[in-house]
Design an enzyme around this catalytic site. Structure first.
Site, mmCIF file in Angstrom:
data_model
loop_
_atom_site.group_PDB
_atom_site.id
_atom_site.type_symbol
_atom_site.label_atom_id
_atom_site.label_comp_id
_atom_site.label_asym_id
_atom_site.label_seq_id
_atom_site.Cartn_x
_atom_site.Cartn_y
_atom_site.Cartn_z
ATOM 1 N NE ARG A 55 -1.508 -1.534 3.674
ATOM 2 C CZ ARG A 55 -1.732 -1.666 4.967
ATOM 3 N NH1 ARG A 55 -2.955 -1.504 5.436
ATOM 4 N NH2 ARG A 55 -0.750 -1.930 5.796
ATOM 5 N NE ARG A 83 -6.879 -4.135 3.036
ATOM 6 C CZ ARG A 83 -6.723 -3.315 4.054
ATOM 7 N NH1 ARG A 83 -7.253 -3.614 5.218
ATOM 8 N NH2 ARG A 83 -6.052 -2.204 3.941
ATOM 9 C CB SER A 121 -15.055 -4.704 15.359
ATOM 10 O OG SER A 121 -14.011 -4.453 14.415
ATOM 11 C CE1 TYR A 163 -1.037 -17.201 13.555
ATOM 12 C CE2 TYR A 163 0.958 -16.702 14.779
ATOM 13 C CZ TYR A 163 -0.071 -16.309 13.937
ATOM 14 O OH TYR A 163 -0.146 -15.009 13.486
ATOM 15 N N PRO A 204 7.641 -19.249 9.074
ATOM 16 C CG PRO A 204 8.033 -17.106 8.284
ATOM 17 C CD PRO A 204 6.977 -18.166 8.339
HETATM 18 C C1 LIG Z 1 4.336 -13.569 22.633
HETATM 19 C C2 LIG Z 1 5.399 -12.673 22.016
HETATM 20 C C3 LIG Z 1 5.230 -12.501 20.562
HETATM 21 C C4 LIG Z 1 6.367 -11.823 19.900
HETATM 22 C C5 LIG Z 1 6.363 -11.944 18.426
HETATM 23 C C6 LIG Z 1 6.414 -13.364 17.977
HETATM 24 C C7 LIG Z 1 6.124 -13.524 16.548
HETATM 25 C C8 LIG Z 1 5.984 -14.960 16.131
HETATM 26 C C9 LIG Z 1 4.860 -15.279 15.187
HETATM 27 C C10 LIG Z 1 4.568 -14.168 14.299
HETATM 28 C C11 LIG Z 1 3.641 -14.196 13.350
HETATM 29 C C12 LIG Z 1 3.451 -13.006 12.575
HETATM 30 C C13 LIG Z 1 2.466 -12.874 11.733
HETATM 31 C C14 LIG Z 1 2.251 -11.599 11.042
HETATM 32 O O1 LIG Z 1 1.417 -11.546 10.202
HETATM 33 S S1 LIG Z 1 3.191 -10.214 11.425
HETATM 34 C C15 LIG Z 1 2.744 -8.946 10.250
HETATM 35 C C16 LIG Z 1 2.453 -7.745 10.957
HETATM 36 N N1 LIG Z 1 2.394 -6.633 10.032
HETATM 37 C C17 LIG Z 1 1.295 -5.930 9.854
HETATM 38 O O2 LIG Z 1 0.266 -6.159 10.473
HETATM 39 C C18 LIG Z 1 1.413 -4.805 8.861
HETATM 40 C C19 LIG Z 1 0.080 -4.340 8.331
HETATM 41 N N2 LIG Z 1 -0.875 -4.025 9.387
HETATM 42 C C20 LIG Z 1 -1.725 -2.934 9.364
HETATM 43 O O3 LIG Z 1 -1.709 -2.150 8.432
HETATM 44 C C21 LIG Z 1 -2.714 -2.764 10.491
HETATM 45 O O4 LIG Z 1 -2.193 -3.294 11.666
HETATM 46 C C22 LIG Z 1 -4.079 -3.469 10.187
HETATM 47 C C23 LIG Z 1 -5.028 -3.184 11.366
HETATM 48 C C24 LIG Z 1 -3.926 -4.982 10.020
HETATM 49 C C25 LIG Z 1 -4.711 -2.958 8.903
HETATM 50 O O5 LIG Z 1 -4.689 -1.558 8.841
HETATM 51 P P1 LIG Z 1 -5.962 -0.719 8.261
HETATM 52 O O6 LIG Z 1 -6.451 -1.308 7.027
HETATM 53 O O7 LIG Z 1 -5.543 0.718 8.255
HETATM 54 O O8 LIG Z 1 -7.055 -1.029 9.332
HETATM 55 P P2 LIG Z 1 -7.724 -0.123 10.458
HETATM 56 O O9 LIG Z 1 -8.767 0.704 9.812
HETATM 57 O O10 LIG Z 1 -6.706 0.537 11.311
HETATM 58 O O11 LIG Z 1 -8.425 -1.272 11.339
HETATM 59 C C26 LIG Z 1 -9.349 -2.200 10.785
HETATM 60 C C27 LIG Z 1 -10.200 -2.713 11.920
HETATM 61 O O12 LIG Z 1 -9.367 -3.425 12.840
HETATM 62 C C28 LIG Z 1 -9.495 -2.825 14.150
HETATM 63 N N3 LIG Z 1 -8.216 -2.888 14.850
HETATM 64 C C29 LIG Z 1 -7.057 -2.367 14.423
HETATM 65 N N4 LIG Z 1 -6.096 -2.579 15.322
HETATM 66 C C30 LIG Z 1 -6.673 -3.244 16.353
HETATM 67 C C31 LIG Z 1 -6.188 -3.755 17.606
HETATM 68 N N5 LIG Z 1 -4.906 -3.631 17.973
HETATM 69 N N6 LIG Z 1 -7.052 -4.392 18.421
HETATM 70 C C32 LIG Z 1 -8.342 -4.555 18.071
HETATM 71 N N7 LIG Z 1 -8.884 -4.095 16.869
HETATM 72 C C33 LIG Z 1 -8.035 -3.466 16.036
HETATM 73 C C34 LIG Z 1 -9.908 -1.408 13.875
HETATM 74 O O13 LIG Z 1 -10.523 -0.821 15.022
HETATM 75 C C35 LIG Z 1 -10.858 -1.598 12.694
HETATM 76 O O14 LIG Z 1 -12.107 -2.102 13.139
HETATM 77 P P3 LIG Z 1 -13.376 -1.095 13.329
HETATM 78 O O15 LIG Z 1 -12.980 -0.130 14.418
HETATM 79 O O16 LIG Z 1 -14.485 -2.006 13.742
HETATM 80 O O17 LIG Z 1 -13.619 -0.404 12.020
HETATM 81 N N1 LIG Z 2 8.333 -11.465 11.761
HETATM 82 C C1 LIG Z 2 7.908 -12.632 12.257
HETATM 83 O O1 LIG Z 2 8.261 -13.021 13.364
HETATM 84 C C2 LIG Z 2 6.985 -13.477 11.444
HETATM 85 C C3 LIG Z 2 6.416 -13.054 10.267
HETATM 86 N N2 LIG Z 2 5.599 -13.907 9.572
HETATM 87 C C4 LIG Z 2 5.070 -13.530 8.266
HETATM 88 O O2 LIG Z 2 6.085 -12.930 7.512
HETATM 89 C C5 LIG Z 2 5.507 -12.017 6.578
HETATM 90 C C6 LIG Z 2 6.190 -10.676 6.690
HETATM 91 O O3 LIG Z 2 5.985 -10.129 7.979
HETATM 92 P P1 LIG Z 2 6.997 -9.070 8.621
HETATM 93 O O4 LIG Z 2 8.033 -8.761 7.632
HETATM 94 O O5 LIG Z 2 7.371 -9.556 9.942
HETATM 95 O O6 LIG Z 2 6.036 -7.821 8.854
HETATM 96 P P2 LIG Z 2 5.825 -6.449 8.027
HETATM 97 O O7 LIG Z 2 4.733 -5.723 8.727
HETATM 98 O O8 LIG Z 2 7.120 -5.783 7.838
HETATM 99 O O9 LIG Z 2 5.330 -6.947 6.611
HETATM 100 C C7 LIG Z 2 3.997 -6.962 6.192
HETATM 101 C C8 LIG Z 2 3.936 -6.331 4.825
HETATM 102 O O10 LIG Z 2 2.632 -6.509 4.290
HETATM 103 C C9 LIG Z 2 2.278 -5.324 3.599
HETATM 104 N N3 LIG Z 2 0.823 -5.201 3.582
HETATM 105 C C10 LIG Z 2 -0.005 -5.126 4.648
HETATM 106 N N4 LIG Z 2 -1.279 -4.942 4.234
HETATM 107 C C11 LIG Z 2 -1.246 -4.950 2.879
HETATM 108 C C12 LIG Z 2 -2.231 -4.797 1.877
HETATM 109 N N5 LIG Z 2 -3.521 -4.643 2.192
HETATM 110 N N6 LIG Z 2 -1.856 -4.838 0.581
HETATM 111 C C13 LIG Z 2 -0.542 -4.990 0.251
HETATM 112 N N7 LIG Z 2 0.438 -5.133 1.159
HETATM 113 C C14 LIG Z 2 0.088 -5.096 2.453
HETATM 114 C C15 LIG Z 2 2.927 -4.191 4.374
HETATM 115 O O11 LIG Z 2 3.191 -3.058 3.530
HETATM 116 P P3 LIG Z 2 2.223 -1.761 3.467
HETATM 117 O O12 LIG Z 2 1.984 -1.334 4.861
HETATM 118 O O13 LIG Z 2 3.008 -0.814 2.604
HETATM 119 O O14 LIG Z 2 0.972 -2.207 2.758
HETATM 120 C C16 LIG Z 2 4.228 -4.832 4.828
HETATM 121 O O15 LIG Z 2 5.269 -4.544 3.915
HETATM 122 C C17 LIG Z 2 4.021 -11.980 6.877
HETATM 123 O O16 LIG Z 2 3.338 -12.874 6.018
HETATM 124 C C18 LIG Z 2 3.955 -12.515 8.305
HETATM 125 O O17 LIG Z 2 2.728 -13.095 8.573
HETATM 126 C C19 LIG Z 2 5.316 -15.155 10.027
HETATM 127 C C20 LIG Z 2 5.819 -15.603 11.188
HETATM 128 C C21 LIG Z 2 6.725 -14.812 11.983
#
Ligand SMILES: CCCCCCCCC/C=C/C=C/C(=O)SCCNC(=O)CCNC(=O)[C@H](O)C(C)(C)COP(=O)(O)OP(=O)(O)OC[C@H]1O[C@@H](n2cnc3c(N)ncnc32)[C@H](O)[C@@H]1OP(=O)(O)O
Ligand SMILES: NC(=O)C1=CN([C@@H]2O[C@H](COP(=O)(O)OP(=O)(O)OC[C@H]3O[C@@H](n4cnc5c(N)ncnc54)[C@H](OP(=O)(O)O)[C@@H]3O)[C@@H](O)[C@H]2O)C=CC1
Length: 299
Positions: A55, A83, A121, A163, A204
């Site tokens: 994005r 999305r 939500s 997970y 991962p």
């Molecule tokens: C135990 C120790 C752990 C340590 C780490 C261990 C890691 C090991 C395993 C890891 C796995 C990792 C997996 C991953 O996927 S990591 C990737 C993470 N990266 C991202 O999430 C980047 C992108 N994320 C985002 O942009 C935002 O976080 C988003 C919320 C996912 C999307 O953003 P956006 O579209 O702008 O959405 P919003 O409009 O802000 O929100 C949408 C609705 O979600 C509600 N909401 C947002 N945040 C929360 C929150 N924290 N809690 C509850 N609800 C939330 C928000 O309120 C909106 O709902 P509405 O209010 O009903 O409209």
């Molecule tokens: N780090 C960790 O410990 C682990 C990570 N993973 C997986 O690894 C991958 C990378 O995660 P990580 O690098 O840690 O986290 P990041 O948050 O850095 O990466 C997530 C990426 O997804 C992009 N993204 C989020 N929403 C959208 C969207 N709607 N359209 C297009 N792109 C989007 C974000 O870019 P932008 O905001 O510009 O859209 C961002 O670059 C994920 O699939 C995560 O589930 C899995 C297990 C462990």
């Protein structure tokens, strides 16, 4: 880090031979940050022309410039919200103009946050599942159809999590969507081999990225406990995932399809085994316990 981590130092250099991806195009969603950035950097060092999509165009552009100035290979930044199926179609059209269809597709984009399920939500649920499951499906179907039409083979890789297999409380939308991604990729591995397409999955374990750790452990309170259950005693490194992703996507892995590869320092099995907590038992305690067990008569 735990003391045993000295046995398991990460090797962060690029593993495959130089030029392994020459004349190849790689498409990486979420390639601007974290693990996606690391995979882009590795593929670019190995000669690929990369297209990264997410994005935030400014973030993508900065990453693209930094990587291409280091590797000398082009990295293209294309804005795309996965999305939105129309945005995905526009992104793929743009890529066709820039580079042609890709040889390597990495579905890495994701959204996640920890939250008790009773606080979610409908929109919170939709937000995560739309990015992770629908986003992966839209990208895969859009590219898959065009590749089939062009009779071009490709390697598809999805980044899930450990997970996805076990499920996990407090990240239920992510666990559900990642499990769906795994079903999608295993199903297409069976169906689209006939079109020259391979589908694989990397799960991962914990690797420090801002995106993940700021949303999954915002206070940092759980990190120590998490590391203590990893048998290799440390977090993973982005380069370790990048080397595995490069191998899986390369010509060295053309017989690999439908594979689910866990790279987690042993965390999954460590959490799963009923008796693994007995690691805490000291030699003296074992002496006493063994004597008690040996002295037991009958049932
Ligand atoms: C135990 C120790 C752990 C340590 C780490 C261990 C890691 C090991 C395993 C890891 C796995 C990792 C997996 C991953 O996927 S990591 C990737 C993470 N990266 C991202 O999430 C980047 C992108 N994320 C985002 O942009 C935002 O976080 C988003 C919320 C996912 C999307 O953003 P956006 O579209 O702008 O959405 P919003 O409009 O802000 O929100 C949408 C609705 O979600 C509600 N909401 C947002 N945040 C929360 C929150 N924290 N809690 C509850 N609800 C939330 C928000 O309120 C909106 O709902 P509405 O209010 O009903 O409209
Ligand atoms: N780090 C960790 O410990 C682990 C990570 N993973 C997986 O690894 C991958 C990378 O995660 P990580 O690098 O840690 O986290 P990041 O948050 O850095 O990466 C997530 C990426 O997804 C992009 N993204 C989020 N929403 C959208 C969207 N709607 N359209 C297009 N792109 C989007 C974000 O870019 P932008 O905001 O510009 O859209 C961002 O670059 C994920 O699939 C995560 O589930 C899995 C297990 C462990």
């Amino acid at each position: 880090q735990l003391v045993q981590s000295t046995f398991f130092p990460p090797a962060e250099g690029v593993m495959l031979p130089t030029g392994s991806f020459s004349n190849r195009v790689a498409f990486i969603t979420g390639g601007g940050t974290g693990l996606g950035r690391a995979m882009t950097s590795t593929l670019s060092q190995l000669g690929a022309q990369c297209v990264i999509a997410s994005r935030k165009l400014d973030v993508l552009q900065q990453t693209a410039e930094e990587i291409s100035s280091q590797t000398g290979n082009k990295v293209h930044a294309v804005e795309c919200d996965v999305r939105d199926p129309q945005a995905v179609a526009r992104c793929v059209e743009r890529m066709e103009t820039l580079t042609g269809l890709p040889d390597v597709i990495i579905n890495n984009a994701a959204g996640n946050f920890v939250c008790p399920s009773e606080r979610l939500s409908p929109n919170a649920w939709r937000s995560i599942t739309d990015i992770v499951l629908n986003g992966t499906a839209f990208v895969t179907l859009e590219l898959g159809k065009r590749l089939i039409q062009s009779r071009k083979g490709a390697s598809f890789l999805a980044i899930t999590t450990i997970y996805a297999e076990s499920g996990s409380g407090f990240v239920v939308p992510s666990a559900s969507a990642k499990a769906g991604v795994e079903a999608l990729y295993k199903s297409l591995a069976a169906e689209w081999g006939r079109y020259g397409h391979r589908f694989n999955i990397i799960q991962p374990g914990p690797i420090r990225t801002k995106g993940a750790f700021s949303r999954l452990d915002p206070t940092g309170a759980f990190e120590k406990a998490m590391i203590s259950r990893i048998p290799t005693g440390r977090l993973g490194k982005p380069a370790e995932i990048a080397n595995l992703a490069a191998f899986v996507s390369s010509d060295y892995a053309t017989w690999m399809s439908g594979a689910v590869i866990r790279l987690d320092g042993g965390e999954y099995v460590s959490m799963a085994g009923e008796f693994n907590e007995l690691r805490r038992v000291t030699p003296d305690q074992w002496k006493m316990m063994e004597a008690m067990i040996r002295n037991t008569r009958g049932s």
